[in-house]
Design an enzyme around this catalytic site. Structure first.
Site, mmCIF file in Angstrom:
data_model
loop_
_atom_site.group_PDB
_atom_site.id
_atom_site.type_symbol
_atom_site.label_atom_id
_atom_site.label_comp_id
_atom_site.label_asym_id
_atom_site.label_seq_id
_atom_site.Cartn_x
_atom_site.Cartn_y
_atom_site.Cartn_z
ATOM 1 N N GLU A 59 0.924 -0.996 0.173
ATOM 2 C CA GLU A 59 0.006 -0.389 0.197
ATOM 3 C C GLU A 59 0.670 1.400 -0.134
ATOM 4 O O GLU A 59 0.388 2.515 -0.548
ATOM 5 C CB GLU A 59 -1.019 0.243 0.923
ATOM 6 N N PRO A 263 11.811 -13.222 -0.873
ATOM 7 C CA PRO A 263 10.653 -13.810 -0.271
ATOM 8 C C PRO A 263 10.177 -12.475 0.066
ATOM 9 O O PRO A 263 10.329 -11.259 0.711
ATOM 10 C CB PRO A 263 11.259 -14.154 1.504
ATOM 11 N N ARG A 264 8.796 -11.894 0.929
ATOM 12 C CA ARG A 264 8.534 -11.007 0.546
ATOM 13 C C ARG A 264 8.530 -10.333 2.401
ATOM 14 O O ARG A 264 8.506 -9.005 2.918
ATOM 15 C CB ARG A 264 6.462 -10.880 0.397
ATOM 16 N N GLY A 314 13.878 -3.771 0.222
ATOM 17 C CA GLY A 314 13.973 -3.280 -0.991
ATOM 18 C C GLY A 314 15.263 -3.283 -1.749
ATOM 19 O O GLY A 314 14.928 -1.999 -2.515
ATOM 20 N N LEU A 341 2.392 -4.799 -11.613
ATOM 21 C CA LEU A 341 2.126 -3.250 -12.132
ATOM 22 C C LEU A 341 3.970 -2.885 -12.207
ATOM 23 O O LEU A 341 4.835 -2.257 -13.400
ATOM 24 C CB LEU A 341 1.873 -1.993 -11.461
ATOM 25 N N GLU A 342 4.155 -2.936 -11.341
ATOM 26 C CA GLU A 342 6.333 -2.586 -11.099
ATOM 27 C C GLU A 342 7.398 -3.459 -12.209
ATOM 28 O O GLU A 342 7.907 -3.631 -12.541
ATOM 29 C CB GLU A 342 7.167 -2.840 -10.061
#
Length: 429
Positions: A59, A263-264, A314, A341-342
């Protein structure tokens, strides 16, 4: 009455919540920072800022251009609140050099905590991102006559069904919002069906299309990823890495290159490292590259098919730039998928699993222009084999996705105009 029942339940659950919070603090040092912020004691760093709440990294990435536009175009300070530790880390990365933007944790949704937070911060407006709808926060803002706007609002069919079971609580909450600025017509209709006032709902498009891809002067991937094909799997979730590793191991022998796993969540780095070890293929942690003597990086890079685990936050966009194909995680697992979208904006062909309900409209649009392919565990090996062996297909998909992103831009300007109009109306009252 509905809000009273909800608040009572929240206070009844508070002792249990505090115990879990203390356990987190005891087990993980990063949860110690900002402890009292979660109970309303936010820092007073800005004078009457616009409070923008984005729950986590996804977000926050979507709303960053709007935050920057509020600061630069409206000349207003911004306080960004998140709920996750990774969200706070991302704030520091994004805004460390901007003294007009501060960040903190959002208080838990209790009347007393919200009252204390708003009393200390004194925001001129509160912007809630996507589906961050908190009944007590919205009610407290309404009582204090603070404009409360849902920005980049979205509501999937699944979420609408869940909210519908709590219509006694949700409908009054939605009616207290000053505005609902939503991404698409279908989501707007779902908010109306749940009780939102038609005069307050505006369909402005998705801010995700207005993403800004920063220029990268340094290629940090060259030390870890050799020449050859590169399959980057970003924001992966539990249960997905095993399938991705299995597909990578079973590819035809003529396919040579590197599988990059990102990984997230950082707490899963060691878990994914164990899976890499079990795969039997040569693998390397990104963090090992800068430590001479820990591993022989050259030997690793010389292998025809290797694995890189990116155990740092990052860096995803850097590896997306290097990718020949991108898999966007959270979509083979039943968590709704993450933002494709990135990768599309960078002209990369995108592969996702069938569980994309967090980004239904975006994925449908990318799939329609053939910039995205939806796969399953059963079809993953076949799909990635075709993409890695057909450069023409990769180029066509990447160009189609980039063109769609460029075409759909404009929601940022529409959001900014709507927010400015609301603030001017409040000042005029």
């Amino acid at each position: 009455m509905a809000l009273f029942v909800y608040t009572c339940l929240c206070y009844l659950a508070l002792p249990i919540g505090i115990v879990f919070h203390l356990l987190f603090v005891w087990r993980r040092a990063e949860f110690r920072r900002g402890f009292w912020q979660r109970y309303g004691w936010l820092p007073k760093k800005q004078h009457q800022p616009v409070l923008v709440h984005a729950a986590s990294v996804g977000e926050l990435n979507a709303i960053t251009p709007l935050i920057e536009a509020i600061v630069s175009d409206l000349k207003l300070p911004v306080l960004v609140t998140t709920t996750s530790v990774t969200g706070q880390s991302r704030c520091q990365q994004l805004f460390a050099d901007n003294d007009r933007v501060s960040w903190a944790y959002l208080a838990v949704d209790l009347g007393a905590a919200n009252w204390l937070m708003l009393q200390r911060v004194k925001p001129r407006a509160v912007l809630l991102v996507e589906t961050e709808l908190w009944p007590n926060l919205i009610t407290t803002c309404a009582r204090k006559k603070i404009p409360t706007i849902l920005v980049n609002g979205r509501l999937s069919a699944r979420s609408a069904k869940a909210y519908g079971r709590l219509s006694w609580l949700v409908a009054p909450m939605l009616q207290k919002l000053t505005q609902l600025l939503v991404q698409d017509q279908a989501g707007g209709q779902r908010f109306l069906d749940l009780g939102a006032q038609a005069s307050k709902v505006s369909v402005l498009g998705s801010l995700k299309y207005d993403l800004v891809i920063p220029d990268s002067q340094i290629d940090i991937t060259s030390a870890a990823v050799p020449a050859g094909l590169c399959w980057v799997c970003g924001s992966t979730r539990s249960g997905e890495e095993a399938s991705l590793l299995q597909a990578w191991a079973q590819l035809p022998p003529q396919i040579r290159g590197t599988l990059v796993l990102v990984p997230r969540h950082p707490q899963r780095f060691d878990e994914v490292a164990d899976l890499c070890q079990q795969s039997g293929l040569p693998w390397l942690r990104y963090s090992q590259i800068n430590y001479q003597g820990v591993v022989d990086v050259d030997v690793h890079k010389a292998h025809p098919r290797s694995i890189l685990l990116v155990d740092a936050m990052g860096l995803l966009m850097h590896f997306y730039r290097r990718a020949d194909v991108v898999f966007v995680g959270g979509s083979l697992a039943d968590t709704g998928g993450h933002n494709p979208l990135e990768a599309a904006a960078l002209g990369k062909p995108v592969l996702m699993g069938p569980n994309c309900f967090n980004f239904t409209q975006v994925c449908d649009q990318l799939e329609q222009v053939q910039g995205l392919r939806v796969t399953t565990n059963a079809c993953l090996l076949e799909d990635i084999t075709q993409l890695l062996t057909d450069q023409s297909l990769r180029d066509t998909m990447g160009a189609a996705g980039a063109a769609l992103v460029d075409k759909q831009k404009g929601a940022l300007k529409r959001h900014l105009l709507a927010i400015e109009a609301t603030l001017e109306q409040v000042l005029g009252e």
